[in-house]
Design an enzyme around this catalytic site. Structure first.
Site, PDB file in Angstrom:
ATOM      1  N   SER A 183       0.594  -1.032   0.274  1.00  0.00           N
ATOM      2  CA  SER A 183      -0.388   0.294  -0.159  1.00  0.00           C
ATOM      3  C   SER A 183       0.559   0.883   0.110  1.00  0.00           C
ATOM      4  CB  SER A 183      -1.012  -0.021   1.082  1.00  0.00           C
ATOM      5  OG  SER A 183      -1.618   1.249   1.426  1.00  0.00           O
ATOM      6  N   TYR A 192      -2.821   5.321  -4.758  1.00  0.00           N
ATOM      7  CA  TYR A 192      -3.131   6.955  -3.972  1.00  0.00           C
ATOM      8  C   TYR A 192      -2.584   8.104  -4.961  1.00  0.00           C
ATOM      9  CZ  TYR A 192      -5.357   4.134  -0.311  1.00  0.00           C
ATOM     10  OH  TYR A 192      -6.369   3.464   0.830  1.00  0.00           O
ATOM     11  N   THR A 211      -5.863   2.677  -6.902  1.00  0.00           N
ATOM     12  CA  THR A 211      -7.120   3.454  -5.929  1.00  0.00           C
ATOM     13  C   THR A 211      -8.096   4.145  -6.472  1.00  0.00           C
ATOM     14  OG1 THR A 211      -6.472   1.124  -4.219  1.00  0.00           O
ATOM     15  CG2 THR A 211      -8.189   3.125  -3.838  1.00  0.00           C
ATOM     16  N   LYS A 223      -8.214  -0.239  -8.888  1.00  0.00           N
ATOM     17  CA  LYS A 223      -9.106  -0.954  -7.520  1.00  0.00           C
ATOM     18  C   LYS A 223      -9.990  -0.436  -6.969  1.00  0.00           C
ATOM     19  CE  LYS A 223      -8.009  -2.621  -3.048  1.00  0.00           C
ATOM     20  NZ  LYS A 223      -8.789  -1.192  -2.280  1.00  0.00           N
ATOM     21  N   HIS A 262     -13.331  -1.578  -1.033  1.00  0.00           N
ATOM     22  CA  HIS A 262     -12.313  -0.572   0.085  1.00  0.00           C
ATOM     23  C   HIS A 262     -13.243  -1.532   1.407  1.00  0.00           C
ATOM     24  CE1 HIS A 262      -9.152   2.054  -0.309  1.00  0.00           C
ATOM     25  NE2 HIS A 262      -9.191   2.018   1.406  1.00  0.00           N
TER      26      HIS A 262
END
Length: 390
Positions: free
Chosen positions: A106, A129, A155, A252, A276
């Site tokens: 992540s 992100y 994402t 995603k 999520h």
């Protein structure tokens, strides 16, 4: 007592983590409707087994985006894992690779991209992100390329954080600030408290810090992850990402046939149907609910992965039977991590693999690749339709 299931590890994690940490791991948006719905959607699906089949040898392996997986699962991206164990991402990655699975790191990880790569030679993917300052994402992507990550997963369902009552109740924000409630929580969980002290207090979003070009500053990192998300992110970003990344790109956070079709039209390599983990939009559909219609529209054009509520090997079989190439595992490995560190993650992945192989045998299938809609009761689409609120 030896843990026999993911639910056992969940209970152990609840005991060992401070409440502020467990609620962050376990909580959903608003009243938790979406979180519960993820499990209900799996539980309402029933199998249609075949008997008198030779299942002496069973092959759980599949190929996803050209990469071999020991079973149709990927250890997915989760943030702030330093709340559960020091060097969490390194342990998650090593356990994933020992199990023959990729690991997705992540953007909100508490271990550096470079440190995770040094910990393992296995297949690593980066979850991205995108902040208002796109130079941060560009830096992170370049670092992942330099570290030989293979897949970029962007994402797209977090322009803002969802409403999370549990974080408000616990006063959860970074850095963790002293309060009477927090101090009482820490006193009830001395081992967890000691681990946090040994790693220097609040876990740091170290990848953001490095790509921001700053020293460790949790206040700046938290602001970047929340108030500074790029709320103008649109489908034009795919072309930008293609200039940065020459490997597979996975989007995603898809929850509609329309968006799945748009992703396919723009030539992305895969999508993750995801709400999520029930943490963003209350009353969102479960990914498994919309999977059949998404497969009908785009299943021949791109790789489709699902997440949300996977707690059993039989859940993996259900997702595969409905057409998904694989599932993303989110909370399940974290329960193992919080309970027993690397050994707990190893055991969680082993439990899921054993359950999946048992399910294959009891369904009369020798290979994961043989799973299709015939493995489910004929009424499964009706069951999903009754839940579908999209």
């Amino acid at each position: 007592m030896t843990p026999a299931s993911i639910a056992d590890y969940q209970r152990i994690a609840r005991k060992r983590l401070a409440r502020i940490a467990f609620d962050y791991l376990e909580g959903g948006a608003e009243d938790g409707h979406t979180l519960r719905r993820n499990r209900q959607a799996f539980e309402r699906l029933t199998f249609q087994p075949r008997v008198m089949c030779d299942v002496t040898h069973v092959d759980s392996a599949v190929t996803v985006l050209g990469r071999p997986l020991a079973m149709p699962a990927i250890v997915g991206p989760t943030g702030l894992n330093g709340l559960y164990m020091p060097r969490a991402e390194e342990d998650l990655a090593k356990a994933a690779h020992a199990a023959g699975l990729p690991f997705v790191l992540s953007s909100a990880s508490t271990s550096l991209i470079e440190d995770v790569r040094r910990a393992t030679a296995g297949d690593l993917w980066l979850q991205l992100y995108v902040q208002q300052n796109r130079a941060i994402a560009e830096s992170m992507v370049q670092r992942a390329r330099d570290a030989n990550f293979s897949v970029l997963m962007v994402t797209v369902d977090t322009p803002v954080h969802g409403v999370r009552d549990h974080d408000v109740h616990n006063g959860f924000k970074l850095p963790l600030r002293p309060s009477v409630r927090l101090m009482a929580d820490l006193l009830m969980h001395p081992r967890w408290c000691l681990r946090m002290i040994r790693q220097g207090g609040s876990p740091q979003l170290v990848n953001l810090a490095r790509s921001l070009g700053e020293r460790a500053n949790i206040n700046a990192q938290a602001a970047t992850m929340s108030r500074q998300m790029d709320m103008g992110l649109d489908w034009g970003a795919i072309a930008w990402l293609r200039k940065l990344w020459d490997g597979p790109i996975v989007v995603k956070g898809i929850l509609s046939v329309h968006d799945a079709d748009k992703a396919a039209q723009l030539g992305v390599d895969g999508i993750v149907l995801s709400n999520h983990g029930g943490r963003q939009l209350a009353f969102a559909p479960s990914p498994i609910e919309i999977l059949p219609r998404v497969m009908d529209r785009v299943g021949q054009r791109l790789t489709v992965i699902v997440d949300g509520g996977v707690r059993r090997g039989s859940d993996i079989a259900k997702a595969r039977a409905l057409g998904a190439q694989a599932v993303l595992l989110g909370r399940a490995p974290l329960y193992g991590l919080a309970a027993s560190g690397r050994a707990g993650v190893d055991d969680v992945l082993g439990i899921l693999r054993r359950e999946f192989e048992i399910t294959l045998r009891l369904l009369g299938r020798c290979q994961a690749a043989q799973l299709d809609a015939t493995a489910l009761d004929d009424g499964h689409r009706d069951q999903l339709a009754r839940l579908d609120c999209s």
